[in-house]
Design a protein around this motif. Structure first.
Motif, PDB file in Angstrom:
ATOM      1  N   ASN A 289      -8.075  -0.319   0.662  1.00  0.00           N
ATOM      2  CA  ASN A 289      -7.353   0.459   1.365  1.00  0.00           C
ATOM      3  C   ASN A 289      -6.620   1.541   0.328  1.00  0.00           C
ATOM      4  O   ASN A 289      -5.709   1.256  -0.358  1.00  0.00           O
ATOM      5  N   PHE A 290      -7.036   2.778   0.740  1.00  0.00           N
ATOM      6  CA  PHE A 290      -6.429   3.942   0.106  1.00  0.00           C
ATOM      7  C   PHE A 290      -5.658   4.502   0.732  1.00  0.00           C
ATOM      8  O   PHE A 290      -5.627   4.568   1.876  1.00  0.00           O
ATOM      9  N   SER A 291      -4.547   5.000   0.216  1.00  0.00           N
ATOM     10  CA  SER A 291      -3.395   5.821   0.894  1.00  0.00           C
ATOM     11  C   SER A 291      -2.841   6.763   0.000  1.00  0.00           C
ATOM     12  O   SER A 291      -2.636   6.605  -1.177  1.00  0.00           O
ATOM     13  N   VAL A 292      -2.151   7.890   0.438  1.00  0.00           N
ATOM     14  CA  VAL A 292      -1.729   8.891  -0.356  1.00  0.00           C
ATOM     15  C   VAL A 292      -0.892   9.888   0.379  1.00  0.00           C
ATOM     16  O   VAL A 292      -1.065   9.918   1.641  1.00  0.00           O
TER      17      VAL A 292
ATOM     18  N   ASN B  54       0.706  -4.266   1.793  1.00  0.00           N
ATOM     19  CA  ASN B  54       1.775  -4.050   0.309  1.00  0.00           C
ATOM     20  C   ASN B  54       1.621  -5.604  -0.087  1.00  0.00           C
ATOM     21  O   ASN B  54       2.936  -6.088  -0.578  1.00  0.00           O
ATOM     22  N   GLY B  55       0.724  -6.385  -0.461  1.00  0.00           N
ATOM     23  CA  GLY B  55       0.648  -7.832  -0.518  1.00  0.00           C
ATOM     24  C   GLY B  55       0.435  -8.179  -1.999  1.00  0.00           C
ATOM     25  O   GLY B  55       0.353  -7.184  -2.929  1.00  0.00           O
ATOM     26  N   LEU B  56      -0.016  -9.444  -2.045  1.00  0.00           N
ATOM     27  CA  LEU B  56      -0.025 -10.004  -3.391  1.00  0.00           C
ATOM     28  C   LEU B  56      -1.642 -10.444  -3.757  1.00  0.00           C
ATOM     29  O   LEU B  56      -2.360 -10.456  -2.742  1.00  0.00           O
ATOM     30  N   ARG B  57      -2.072 -10.493  -4.956  1.00  0.00           N
ATOM     31  CA  ARG B  57      -3.129 -10.980  -5.584  1.00  0.00           C
ATOM     32  C   ARG B  57      -3.451 -12.248  -5.156  1.00  0.00           C
ATOM     33  O   ARG B  57      -2.999 -13.116  -5.250  1.00  0.00           O
ATOM     34  N   ALA B  58      -4.500 -12.461  -4.190  1.00  0.00           N
ATOM     35  CA  ALA B  58      -5.001 -13.393  -3.518  1.00  0.00           C
ATOM     36  C   ALA B  58      -5.071 -14.850  -4.568  1.00  0.00           C
ATOM     37  O   ALA B  58      -4.449 -15.773  -4.094  1.00  0.00           O
ATOM     38  N   ASP B  59      -5.954 -14.607  -5.362  1.00  0.00           N
ATOM     39  CA  ASP B  59      -6.183 -15.731  -6.310  1.00  0.00           C
ATOM     40  C   ASP B  59      -4.979 -16.347  -7.054  1.00  0.00           C
ATOM     41  O   ASP B  59      -4.575 -17.574  -6.866  1.00  0.00           O
TER      42      ASP B  59
ATOM     43  N   PHE C  85      -5.140  -0.876  -2.286  1.00  0.00           N
ATOM     44  CA  PHE C  85      -4.907  -2.248  -2.364  1.00  0.00           C
ATOM     45  C   PHE C  85      -6.251  -2.944  -1.687  1.00  0.00           C
ATOM     46  O   PHE C  85      -6.811  -2.325  -1.073  1.00  0.00           O
ATOM     47  N   PRO C  86      -6.696  -3.879  -2.415  1.00  0.00           N
ATOM     48  CA  PRO C  86      -7.834  -4.835  -1.449  1.00  0.00           C
ATOM     49  C   PRO C  86      -7.383  -5.400  -0.202  1.00  0.00           C
ATOM     50  O   PRO C  86      -5.984  -5.752  -0.117  1.00  0.00           O
ATOM     51  N   GLU C  87      -8.058  -5.161   0.670  1.00  0.00           N
ATOM     52  CA  GLU C  87      -7.765  -5.608   1.870  1.00  0.00           C
ATOM     53  C   GLU C  87      -7.491  -7.246   1.898  1.00  0.00           C
ATOM     54  O   GLU C  87      -6.579  -7.453   2.810  1.00  0.00           O
ATOM     55  N   LYS C  88      -8.116  -7.815   0.922  1.00  0.00           N
ATOM     56  CA  LYS C  88      -8.012  -9.450   1.022  1.00  0.00           C
ATOM     57  C   LYS C  88      -6.758  -9.792  -0.016  1.00  0.00           C
ATOM     58  O   LYS C  88      -7.149 -10.108  -0.906  1.00  0.00           O
TER      59      LYS C  88
END
Length: 659
Positions: free
Chosen positions: A148-151, A233-238, A223-226
């Motif tokens: 997901n890209f935003s600007v 605005n989340g955290l690295r999943a692994d 951001f990765p969607e996953k």
């Protein structure tokens, strides 16, 4: 009054219904034990070693708001980790400006003037004017995943400008691409998605104007969607899942020295970290790099809730770190105190934090939490005030003011004080004196020390006065990530469990460290953009967390107390009825321990044994993260049995009730 006595059959049916519906949740607890903390072991998170930005915070764009500064690292500037591009014989210019930002808290932005765009058909590849972001040591993308890209853009020329947004390999291969068009004369957020056609470990984000024009750009995000739990605005999943799998009872945040900061201007102020990311206040990190505050208080609290851990935020005590100004020496004179005429406002800031976390959605600060997507309270129970502070008169005065204000307004909140950075000494003694004077409910002890100390000081908390403050061992480690360090810490944890009636909580520190970006040598998990490397220390912490209990029993495991290389603890989890034995051998040869389970009825037969062992010098690396790992197998136990603890090992035997 008519009392109806249930017959036996009715009673059995009723009992079955209650049990099956979970109304009876606690097993019968045998006599002879003592209650210990049921939230003993948790995590300590600090943004050190690039643990947040470039680490667990999943943002892939580095310097996304053009706020990097040479005061953070020599050579840094607002254009660091960006490259200007003019492919296809195009030309233009770029500048960093501050006259009309997206928000006053985010002052820098980039202006791109695409003066001439080359003929696309005449040139191989793209033509245009724009920028490329290099990410944090590159960007890892996976084929078929969505990013997901935003600007934020502001149109500065008359005609709309078309922008190609793409992911590009280091060899120039276009892995994903989409278009947006800048049209708004005021700042507006634009979004699109990118789906790579190939997986790559090192990718760059390209933003290219393919039509002439001038525009302003800020807060560039990918951001990765996953993410973990698919949070925006989340955290690295692994990485987040690795921590969740430990089953910590709490998470302390946002750090240690990071909290009170490198000078008053650098203190961590929680209000600067909530709300839309474009409105948050970025600043220099005390550890010598940059923090975007994208991982802010809302995200910390959300993560705690997602993994079932209690939040333990720590706020400054109205003073900065005594080592401020880069002195970093014992007794440094860098501590500065907020002026007294600012203390009322700062006290209210701490009280507002509690309202933000626990207040109804109709309250002033609770409404801000609700606006972020969490109308229900976070059920905050603990607030730490201060971190490793030098016990000066200025600190004591301000801490007392803060403590008394929280105690009066929120008696339901447990305030955790501080007793300095070491396990003894002047600040430690003065910190405990202040704690006793104020009758604090809990204090935060810290110590980093050689592993042999842990073997020789297993009785540290045995003599602590149970009528005084409980202890939160907020930061500790044994100065190393070899197996021997981890086993020494396991010895200490058996003593912590034995004293779980006075030690309320404990957390190893630091938690995360990125390869090539470490400010601290002893850490629990090392990582790069693709690999997680849990240390032996991590596995010790995880084994204790996942096998915790709420009742402790003496003399179930017996061995020679003169042998300081041996340690053991026995706990029972009243929720499951499981009895858990933890046996540690820090010696060079296997040693026997005698186990007597006669205190516990219906125990014996099948159990589960997990052993962490190996060469004491062994450690895990990014290249070989599985060198030292625990092994689990079925194990049979009797009422009385002898266990041969392997050399340099932690063994955990989990025994369920016979069925």
């Amino acid at each position: 009054m008519n009392v109806k006595i249930l017959d036996y059959r009715t009673f059995v049916i009723l009992a079955f219904v209650l049990i099956s519906t979970g109304c009876f949740v606690h097993a019968q607890v045998p006599k002879g034990g003592k209650e210990i903390s049921d939230e003993l072991l948790g995590l300590f998170f600090e943004d050190i070693n690039y643990a947040a930005d470039g680490g667990i915070y999943a943002e892939m764009v580095q310097n996304r708001s053009f706020e990097y500064d040479p005061t953070e690292q020599q050579g840094w500037n607002p254009f660091s980790f960006w490259e200007y591009m003019e492919p296809g014989y195009s030309y233009g210019k770029i500048s960093v400006e501050t006259s009309n930002p997206v928000h006053k808290n985010n002052p820098h932005y980039v202006v791109v003037d695409a003066e001439f765009i080359g003929n696309y058909e005449e040139h191989e590849g793209k033509s245009g004017v724009g920028v490329k972001n290099l990410g944090f040591d590159g960007m890892v993308v996976k084929e078929g995943d969505t990013y997901n890209f935003s600007v934020f853009l502001k149109q500065l020329s008359e005609s709309p400008i078309t922008l190609d947004i793409g992911l590009q390999g280091t060899d120039g291969t276009v892995l994903a691409e989409n278009k947006i068009q800048s049209t708004a004369k005021n700042w507006e957020k634009y979004t699109t998605t990118l789906v790579p056609s190939q997986s790559r470990d090192t990718t760059h984000l390209v933003i290219l104007a393919t039509t002439k024009g001038k525009f302003a750009m800020d807060v560039v995000s990918l951001f990765p969607e996953k993410t973990f739990k698919n949070r925006p605005n989340g955290l690295r999943a692994d990485m987040a899942q690795l921590l969740a799998d430990m089953e910590p009872k709490f998470v302390r945040f946002p750090g240690g020295c990071l909290v009170h900061g490198d000078g008053l201007h650098n203190m961590y102020r929680w209000k600067n970290t909530i709300g839309p990311i474009e409105q948050r206040v970025e600043q220099r990190n005390i550890w010598g790099y940059h923090q975007t505050a994208g991982l802010g208080y809302f995200e910390y609290f959300q993560f705690c809730e997602d993994i079932g851990a209690k939040p333990v935020p720590v706020v400054p005590a109205g003073v900065s770190c005594q080592n401020s100004g880069g002195t970093w020496r014992i007794g440094g004179k860098g501590q500065r105190a907020l002026p007294m005429d600012e203390m009322d406002e700062y006290i209210q800031e701490v009280l507002d934090l509690i309202e933000w976390a626990n207040g109804p959605a109709t309250s002033k600060w609770g409404s801000k939490r609700a606006a972020a997507g969490h109308p229900e309270p976070f059920n905050l129970e603990y607030v730490g005030i201060g971190n490793e502070d030098k016990m000066t008169p200025e600190f004591k005065e301000r801490f007392t003011m803060l403590y008394e204000a929280v105690k009066e307004k929120h008696p339901e909140i447990t305030v955790i004080g501080t007793v300095g950075p070491f396990l003894e000494g002047e600040d430690f003694d003065k910190g405990w004196e202040l704690s006793n004077k104020l009758r604090l409910p809990m204090v935060d002890e810290h110590y980093y020390i050689e592993p042999d100390w842990y073997l020789g000081n297993q009785e540290r908390y045995d003599a602590y006065d149970r009528k005084k403050a409980q202890v939160y061992l907020g930061e500790y480690a044994s100065w190393g990530n070899k197996l021997y360090n981890a086993i020494a810490e396991a010895v200490h944890l058996t003593a912590i469990e034995r004293n779980g009636d006075v030690v309320r909580m404990a957390s190893y520190a630091p938690l995360l460290a990125k390869k090539g970006h470490t400010q601290w040598s002893t850490d629990m998990v090392f990582f790069d953009n693709t690999t997680l490397c849990p240390t032996p220390n991590f596995y010790v912490q995880k084994l204790f967390m996942k096998n915790s209990g709420d009742h402790y029993y003496e003399n179930v495991v017996k061995f020679s107390k003169k042998d300081t290389t041996l340690a053991a603890s026995t706990v029972m989890d009243s929720k499951t009825g499981d009895v858990i034995l933890k046996m540690v051998n820090a010696g060079k040869v296997p040693k026997n321990m005698e186990v007597n389970l006669s205190k516990f009825k219906n125990r014996g037969g099948n159990a589960k044994l997990t052993v962490l062992t190996g060469d004491p010098e062994a450690e895990n690396t990014i290249e070989d993260p599985g060198n030292v790992v625990p092994v689990t197998k079925a194990y049979s136990v009797d009422k009385n049995f002898t266990y041969s603890a392997p050399a340099m090992s932690l063994s955990v035997i989990r025994i369920r009730t016979k069925t």
